[in-house]
Enzyme design. Structure first.
Site, PDB file in Angstrom:
ATOM      1  N   LYS A 160       0.850  -1.187   0.000  1.00 23.96           N
ATOM      2  CA  LYS A 160       0.000   0.000   0.000  1.00 23.96           C
ATOM      3  C   LYS A 160       0.891   1.243   0.000  1.00 23.96           C
ATOM      4  CE  LYS A 160      -3.547   2.496   2.548  1.00 23.96           C
ATOM      5  NZ  LYS A 160      -4.612   2.408   3.550  1.00 23.96           N
ATOM      6  N   LYS A 209      -1.942  -1.515  -3.977  1.00 23.85           N
ATOM      7  CA  LYS A 209      -2.864  -0.375  -3.905  1.00 23.85           C
ATOM      8  C   LYS A 209      -2.073   0.917  -3.943  1.00 23.85           C
ATOM      9  CE  LYS A 209      -5.864   1.753  -0.528  1.00 23.85           C
ATOM     10  NZ  LYS A 209      -6.299   1.750   0.832  1.00 23.85           N
TER      11      LYS A 209
END
Ligand code: PBG
Length: 340
Positions: free
Chosen positions: A206, A263
């Site tokens: 992330k 992400k």
């Protein structure tokens, strides 16, 4: 002069000439089955509210959420990622940190209500993070000096939340905080309850991205702080650092994650491709709010064909190694795919 052009040995266009042959030769395609629909449920909300940029997605209350899920199931959007947003924000800084089990009751109640109504007709994953729960909007508990997120106490808080969500009926818990060691701690907490079934989906890679804008409005989770804590740079991965993403993913795999995630999506396709080749776990990708909204806002201006552009992005995710995609458009996919 002979007007006939000798065909080149590389007559690639022969296989592009009509939709039949294009379909037969296509290597990667997206299906509704591999999409996960995010849902926001906000405590104490009277009417549901639209979210800027995320067409067709709302901040829901319990009642409107269940209605929305019911209509989603009719179009095959039966995999969910739930973001519960409690009304009360807790003081989350030492020494008077006030997070308690009851802090997670709103989330647990939503999980139980969804499962009671729909059972195994759907697959429910739940975001595990403190950012919608804390008064400062950070993903964990602040140290006494207020200049650092305390790793140890945050991780035990996350493990407590995850175990509670699993007990309430979540099929999968998805920690998005980026603290060290949280996958292992969550796995341990689940084991301690003899829970052998709940999946852990780790937001392993992330990145510290600007593409989370619309989400933070929806989840009421923007970080409020100064200096080192004005943003999430001290815990999310630097956009220029592939090695950190690899280390984070390897660590989460080792600690027992079942599914790993990259992400955001489009700006990090290279990461998805490399990591999914390196690590033989199923990979998810999150087409985050800012990516989704970019297409939607362009479509509104007549600059792009929205549905086709979303499908193009999803195809790129599959081509790059994702077996599942978290996208705000999951509930539209069945209709959009008919157009291809
Ligand atoms: C919170 C969280 C974020 C997203 C999912 N979980 C945002 C953030 O880190 O601030 C982003 C999702 C999106 O933008 O669609 N930890």
């Amino acid at each position: 002069m002979d007007s006939k052009i000798k065909s080149s040995p590389l007559t690639l266009r022969r296989l592009r000439q009509n939709s039949h042959v294009r379909a037969l030769t296509r290597q990667h395609r997206v299906s509704v089955e591999q999409l996960i629909q995010p849902h926001f449920v906000v405590e104490g909300l009277k009417d549901r509210q639209a979210i800027p940029g995320l067409t067709g997605v709302y901040r829901e209350n319990t009642e409107t959420l269940l209605k929305q899920i019911e209509s989603d199931l009719k179009v095959g959007a039966n995999k969910l990622l739930l973001f519960p947003v409690p009304a009360e924000k807790a003081q989350a800084q030492f020494p008077q940190s006030k997070l308690s089990q009851s802090q997670y009751d709103f989330a647990s109640d939503q999980i139980a209500a969804i499962k009671k109504r729909f059972g195994n007709d759907l697959w429910l994953s739940v975001d595990v993070c403190l950012c919608s729960t804390t008064n400062h909007g950070h993903c964990g508990i602040l140290n006494e000096a207020g200049d650092h997120l305390d790793n140890g106490s945050t991780v035990s808080e996350l493990a407590r939340a995850a175990a509670q969500y699993a007990q309430a009926g979540a099929d999968c818990v998805a920690p998005s905080d980026m603290m060290d060691g949280r996958i292992g701690a969550i796995r341990e907490a689940l084991d301690a309850k003899q829970d052998e079934k709940t999946l852990v989906m780790s937001y392993a890679a992330k990145f510290h991205s600007k593409f989370y804008g619309p989400f933070r409005l929806a989840a009421d989770s923007a970080p409020k702080g100064e200096n080192r804590l004005k943003d999430r740079a001290t815990y999310q991965i630097d956009p220029g650092n592939f090695k950190d993403a690899l280390a984070s993913a390897l660590r989460d795999e080792q600690e027992g994650a079942d599914i790993l995630m990259v992400k955001p999506g489009l700006p990090y396709l290279d990461i998805l491709q490399s990591l999914s080749q390196e690590i033989l776990k199923p990979w998810a990708v999150y087409e985050v709010s800012g990516e989704y909204a970019s297409v939607e806002l362009m479509a509104k201006e007549g600059l792009i064909a929205g549905p086709e552009a979303h499908l193009e992005a999803w195809t790129a995710f599959v081509r790059s190694g994702a077996s599942m995609i978290i996208t705000y458009g999951a509930r539209n996919a069945q209709e959009w795919l008919k157009r291809l």
